[in-house]
Design a protein around this motif. Structure first.
Motif, PDB file in Angstrom:
ATOM      1  N   ALA A   1       0.576  -1.393   0.236  1.00  0.00           N
ATOM      2  CA  ALA A   1       0.318  -0.309  -0.102  1.00  0.00           C
ATOM      3  C   ALA A   1       1.116   1.253   0.354  1.00  0.00           C
ATOM      4  CB  ALA A   1      -0.748  -0.272   1.340  1.00  0.00           C
ATOM      5  N   VAL A   2       1.655   0.891   1.132  1.00  0.00           N
ATOM      6  CA  VAL A   2       3.062   2.498   1.465  1.00  0.00           C
ATOM      7  C   VAL A   2       3.601   2.427  -0.675  1.00  0.00           C
ATOM      8  CG1 VAL A   2       4.744   3.708   2.042  1.00  0.00           C
ATOM      9  CG2 VAL A   2       2.599   2.260   3.571  1.00  0.00           C
ATOM     10  N   ALA A   3       4.397   1.343  -1.312  1.00  0.00           N
ATOM     11  CA  ALA A   3       4.846   1.841  -2.401  1.00  0.00           C
ATOM     12  C   ALA A   3       4.344   2.157  -3.432  1.00  0.00           C
ATOM     13  CB  ALA A   3       4.867   0.391  -2.808  1.00  0.00           C
ATOM     14  N   ILE A   4       2.571   1.272  -3.226  1.00  0.00           N
ATOM     15  CA  ILE A   4       1.823   2.324  -4.309  1.00  0.00           C
ATOM     16  C   ILE A   4       1.355   3.924  -3.667  1.00  0.00           C
ATOM     17  CG2 ILE A   4      -1.092   2.639  -4.997  1.00  0.00           C
ATOM     18  CD1 ILE A   4      -0.815  -0.305  -4.664  1.00  0.00           C
ATOM     19  N   PHE A   5       1.139   4.332  -2.944  1.00  0.00           N
ATOM     20  CA  PHE A   5       0.546   6.137  -2.129  1.00  0.00           C
ATOM     21  C   PHE A   5       2.317   6.480  -2.735  1.00  0.00           C
ATOM     22  CE2 PHE A   5       2.841   9.177   0.648  1.00  0.00           C
ATOM     23  CZ  PHE A   5       1.097   9.679   0.875  1.00  0.00           C
ATOM     24  N   ARG A   6       3.506   5.956  -3.162  1.00  0.00           N
ATOM     25  CA  ARG A   6       4.905   6.183  -3.183  1.00  0.00           C
ATOM     26  C   ARG A   6       4.747   6.941  -4.968  1.00  0.00           C
ATOM     27  NH1 ARG A   6       8.051   6.976  -6.169  1.00  0.00           N
ATOM     28  NH2 ARG A   6      10.472   6.880  -6.226  1.00  0.00           N
ATOM     29  N   TYR A   7       4.210   5.805  -5.554  1.00  0.00           N
ATOM     30  CA  TYR A   7       4.522   5.763  -6.549  1.00  0.00           C
ATOM     31  C   TYR A   7       3.325   6.795  -7.336  1.00  0.00           C
ATOM     32  CZ  TYR A   7       7.666   1.968  -7.233  1.00  0.00           C
ATOM     33  OH  TYR A   7       8.557   1.205  -6.813  1.00  0.00           O
ATOM     34  N   ILE A   8       2.056   6.632  -6.266  1.00  0.00           N
ATOM     35  CA  ILE A   8       1.169   8.034  -7.122  1.00  0.00           C
ATOM     36  C   ILE A   8       2.136   9.393  -6.682  1.00  0.00           C
ATOM     37  CG2 ILE A   8      -0.714   8.948  -6.579  1.00  0.00           C
ATOM     38  CD1 ILE A   8      -2.149   6.326  -6.545  1.00  0.00           C
ATOM     39  N   HIS A   9       2.580   9.510  -5.364  1.00  0.00           N
ATOM     40  CA  HIS A   9       2.726  11.244  -5.074  1.00  0.00           C
ATOM     41  C   HIS A   9       4.010  11.585  -4.821  1.00  0.00           C
ATOM     42  CE1 HIS A   9      -1.479  11.385  -4.294  1.00  0.00           C
ATOM     43  NE2 HIS A   9      -1.629  10.043  -3.553  1.00  0.00           N
ATOM     44  N   GLY A  10       5.116  10.311  -5.244  1.00  0.00           N
ATOM     45  CA  GLY A  10       6.246  11.196  -5.803  1.00  0.00           C
ATOM     46  C   GLY A  10       7.182  10.912  -4.529  1.00  0.00           C
ATOM     47  N   LEU A  11       8.509  10.553  -4.096  1.00  0.00           N
ATOM     48  CA  LEU A  11       8.873  10.115  -2.807  1.00  0.00           C
ATOM     49  C   LEU A  11       9.330  10.956  -1.573  1.00  0.00           C
ATOM     50  CD1 LEU A  11      12.307   9.092  -4.827  1.00  0.00           C
ATOM     51  CD2 LEU A  11      11.231   7.814  -2.654  1.00  0.00           C
ATOM     52  N   GLY A  12       9.141  12.911  -2.176  1.00  0.00           N
ATOM     53  CA  GLY A  12       8.635  13.296  -0.718  1.00  0.00           C
ATOM     54  C   GLY A  12       7.540  13.038  -0.268  1.00  0.00           C
ATOM     55  N   ALA A  13       6.168  12.426  -0.741  1.00  0.00           N
ATOM     56  CA  ALA A  13       5.182  12.579  -0.033  1.00  0.00           C
ATOM     57  C   ALA A  13       5.249  10.923   0.893  1.00  0.00           C
ATOM     58  CB  ALA A  13       4.519  12.548  -0.459  1.00  0.00           C
ATOM     59  N   ALA A  14       6.631  10.602   0.475  1.00  0.00           N
ATOM     60  CA  ALA A  14       6.759   9.630   1.139  1.00  0.00           C
ATOM     61  C   ALA A  14       7.576   9.040   2.097  1.00  0.00           C
ATOM     62  CB  ALA A  14       6.755   7.952   0.229  1.00  0.00           C
ATOM     63  N   THR A  15       8.446  10.152   1.979  1.00  0.00           N
ATOM     64  CA  THR A  15      10.389   9.724   2.637  1.00  0.00           C
ATOM     65  C   THR A  15      10.362  11.153   3.574  1.00  0.00           C
ATOM     66  OG1 THR A  15      10.966  10.325   1.627  1.00  0.00           O
ATOM     67  CG2 THR A  15      10.283   8.113   1.280  1.00  0.00           C
ATOM     68  N   ASN A  16      10.901  11.232   4.164  1.00  0.00           N
ATOM     69  CA  ASN A  16      11.976  12.515   5.047  1.00  0.00           C
ATOM     70  C   ASN A  16      12.565  12.556   4.406  1.00  0.00           C
ATOM     71  OD1 ASN A  16       9.394  12.799   6.658  1.00  0.00           O
ATOM     72  ND2 ASN A  16      10.468  11.916   8.070  1.00  0.00           N
ATOM     73  N   LEU A  17      13.625  12.017   3.111  1.00  0.00           N
ATOM     74  CA  LEU A  17      14.406  12.451   2.949  1.00  0.00           C
ATOM     75  C   LEU A  17      14.014  13.718   1.380  1.00  0.00           C
ATOM     76  CD1 LEU A  17      15.354   9.090   0.582  1.00  0.00           C
ATOM     77  CD2 LEU A  17      15.924  10.011   2.101  1.00  0.00           C
ATOM     78  N   SER A  18      15.410  14.486   1.447  1.00  0.00           N
ATOM     79  CA  SER A  18      15.584  15.896   0.926  1.00  0.00           C
ATOM     80  C   SER A  18      16.636  16.135   0.218  1.00  0.00           C
ATOM     81  CB  SER A  18      15.220  16.630   1.960  1.00  0.00           C
ATOM     82  OG  SER A  18      16.334  16.740   3.108  1.00  0.00           O
TER      83      SER A  18
END
Ligand code: SF4
Ligand code: SF4
Lengths: 268, 378
Positions: free
Chosen positions: B25-42
């Motif tokens: 589920a998280v992976a699907i979210f990440r593919y739709i919304h991009g890495l910024g939405a699913a991670t704290n990476l910058s």
């Protein structure tokens, strides 16, 4: 020929015209920011901001003076980003501009990790993201034009030209006014030299410029990569040799012990 | 197949299934919304948990495969034959897990094959990419007899048997390159990696620590599957593997101390604040202590002591890989990073699917556990 820019911070008035010209020419969107108690805005480089002016209050005896510096890609002579890039999407053009080939990029972000000046930016909010950074206005260079930032600068703080000529200019300027400039052209030697160079009236570390030696940073990785082909050869021969010798030894041992009644140390 | 059918561990399987579903589920979210939405990476910290844990630790922990195939097929130590198949399985699953993690982490995962056609031989990451690709293929071939035997496919089986030795040698060459090239990646960061860890010989240190942890992982796995899956392995075999660890770790320790000495950096071990603590934990706790433990015959004879000593080696390596790829690597100014819960969810799901695949494979491909004492001729 190798292009360059000489940025004389003593001439910069902090108008941020370059910042806007860059956005206009490269069609970059605005960023929503909030007041941080500083004129500096936006607060950092990003996928939407490829160059921006940093504001510094420098205490000089009893006076406080403003010094402004333009941050952005330095177009290194030996760019770490291009050495790092797994697919060669970032690369240095023959004229010296370090540019990006978007259709190769896989989005690994190694370039971001490797750049010593913190320049490449990633489109974190996009489902199909790319790396964004200053291209030296490569499309303008191709037309024989100077970059948009240099063209805009009303005080001539950003000078575009041949890197060698600019270096001469810089040295001459320092010699003429030793009272005005610190004796340091930032970018002449740092990390092997950069195409974008700076003159300043205050030491660069006070402006947040990192202190680097003259060696190009990718040098260790290059040594390691050059060791790859010999490693393949040595390990292959070594393993093949060990296999052959041990097989022979085991065969001879089993022949020797064939007629003997002694129990052999048969482990397998 | 006449093997004893053991029931699937139901509770474990269900829990693993749930964790995997959350990750999906998280992976699907990440593919739709991009890495910024699913991670704290910058931009200030573009690599995080997935690179440190799933890539850096994952590859090292999969080193058991080449260490054991080399031991059995090249050095012809037949007593280890009974465990070589599970070691290959673990390595194969390990590499598949690394690839899955990369498919989540890369900005444009559908271009993961690009290094095949777009070359940059200067880039250590280019070498890593090719090694992941080729070594996974080698591992698939090394693993394939388990499948062929299960379905009684004679022809492909004999083909694999015929190329077994070249395959093993290729696996060792690729692993040597790959383990060390993960160290080479960091050579691009001479200014941001803390001097206690940065050294031009990082690739050598990476290789040595990978061999040590390869042995430790096999011991660890055998002890675990002994308890959990009723796959009994002689203590003699585990002790034998353990007796090699002091040599490898010894070399690692000597190389590391020697390098700090030559670089004039020995003092940093005690004067670097939090970095000193991290360094001492991984180096003393995860290398010197287990070195001494595995050198003691009494430890090697005890199943429990062997298990815990192996765990120390593993934890030491994990901390080391986290140090060099995260903790001791300076971010851009003004950046802080702690992984987003979704980052944890992905890593947990990947590990869960690895464990589930291991359970299924050992159950449905019985040859993996066959404690046959003799390798087939050829
Ligand atoms: S400043 Fe950074 S992004 Fe620009 S050329 Fe140098 S390494 Fe590349
Ligand atoms: S993110 Fe793109 S440009 Fe940067 S190193 Fe990776 S492939 Fe190259």
């Amino acid at each position: 020929m190798s292009v360059g820019m000489l940025i004389d911070l003593t001439k910069c008035i902090g108008c941020r015209g370059c910042q806007i010209a860059c956005k206009q020419w490269n069609e970059l969107p605005a960023e929503k920011t909030h007041n941080r108690g500083s004129y500096e805005n936006p607060p950092k480089l990003s996928d939407k901001t490829w160059t921006y002016i940093t504001f510094h209050e420098i205490a000089d005896g009893s006076r406080v003076t403003w010094v402004f510096a333009k941050d952005g890609c330095r177009h290194c002579l030996e760019p770490s980003c291009a050495s790092a890039c797994i697919v060669g999407a970032l690369h240095k053009r023959p004229d010296g501009a370090v540019v990006y080939n978007a259709h190769k990029c896989i989005g690994c972000r190694y370039c971001e990790m490797a750049c010593p000046f913190g320049i490449p930016a990633f489109q974190w909010e996009k489902p199909v993201p790319y790396i964004q950074k200053c291209t030296f206005c490569e499309d303008r260079l191709d037309q024989g034009e100077e970059p948009a930032c240099a063209k805009t600068c009303p005080t001539g703080a950003i000078e575009f030209g041949e890197r060698n000529d600019l270096l001469q200019t810089a040295h001459a300027r320092m010699k003429e006014r030793p009272d005005k400039y610190v004796n340091h052209i930032y970018g002449e030697k740092e990390v092997g030299g950069t195409s974008v160079m700076y003159l300043s009236s205050v030491p660069f570390n006070k402006l947040g410029f990192p202190t680097y030696g003259p060696e190009p940073l990718p040098r260790y990785a290059h040594i390691a990569m050059n060791a790859v082909p010999p490693t393949i050869g040595v390990v292959t021969v070594l393993m093949g040799g060990v296999y052959w010798i041990i097989k022979r030894r085991d065969k001879m041992m089993s022949q020797e012990t064939d007629g003997v009644t002694e129990p052999t140390e048969k482990e397998g | 197949m006449e093997s004893e059918k053991r029931p699937l561990p139901v509770v474990t399987t269900v829990i693993l299934g749930i964790l995997i579903a959350i990750g999906l589920a998280v992976a699907i979210f990440r593919y739709i919304h991009g890495l910024g939405a699913a991670t704290n990476l910058s931009d200030g910290r573009p690599w995080g948990l997935w690179i440190s844990f799933d890539l850096y630790c994952g590859v090292a922990l999969a080193a058991g495969g080449f260490v054991l195939t080399g031991t059995v097929y090249i050095f012809n130590m037949k007593r280890y034959y009974p465990i070589v198949r599970s070691a290959v399985l673990t390595a194969f699953l390990g590499y598949l897990m690394v690839i899955v993690a990369l498919l989540v982490d890369l900005g444009q995962p559908w271009r993961i094959w690009h290094p095949v056609i777009y070359w940059n031989p200067h880039s250590p990451l280019f070498e890593v990419g090719w090694c992941v690709f080729l070594y996974t293929a080698v591992l698939a071939l090394e693993f394939s007899p388990n499948v062929f035997e299960r379905f009684n496919m004679k022809t492909p089986l004999s083909v694999i048997r015929a190329i077994q030795i070249p395959l093993v040698i290729a696996g060792i060459v690729l692993s040597t390159l790959h383990q060390s090239s993960l160290g080479s990646i960091l050579l691009m960061f001479p200014e941001s990696l803390h001097p206690l860890w940065f050294t031009p010989i990082l690739p050598v240190q990476f290789f040595l620590s990978a061999v040590a942890v390869g042995l430790a992982v096999v011991i660890f796995e055998m002890s675990l599957s002994d308890k959990g899956l009723g796959h009994h392995v002689d203590q003699g075999i585990l002790a034998g593997l353990g007796s090699a660890i002091p040599y490898v770790l010894g070399l690692y320790v000597v190389v590391k101390i020697g390098d700090l000495l030559v670089g004039g950096k020995l003092g940093l071990i005690f004067t670097s604040g939090i970095y000193s603590v991290l360094f001492l934990l991984e180096f003393v706790g995860g290398a010197i202590v287990p070195l001494i433990l595995f050198a003691l015959p009494s430890v090697r004879q005890s199943r429990t002591a062997t298990f815990w000593s192996a765990l120390l080696v593993i934890l030491g390596l994990v901390l080391n890989r986290f140090d060099v790829s995260w903790f001791a690597l300076a971010p851009r100014l003004g950046t802080t990073y702690f992984p987003h819960p979704m980052e944890f969810a992905i890593s947990i799901a990947i590990v869960s699917s690895g464990i589930l695949a291991y359970i299924l494979a050992t159950r449905y491909l019985p040859a993996i556990q066959s404690i046959k004492k003799q390798p087939e001729a050829g």
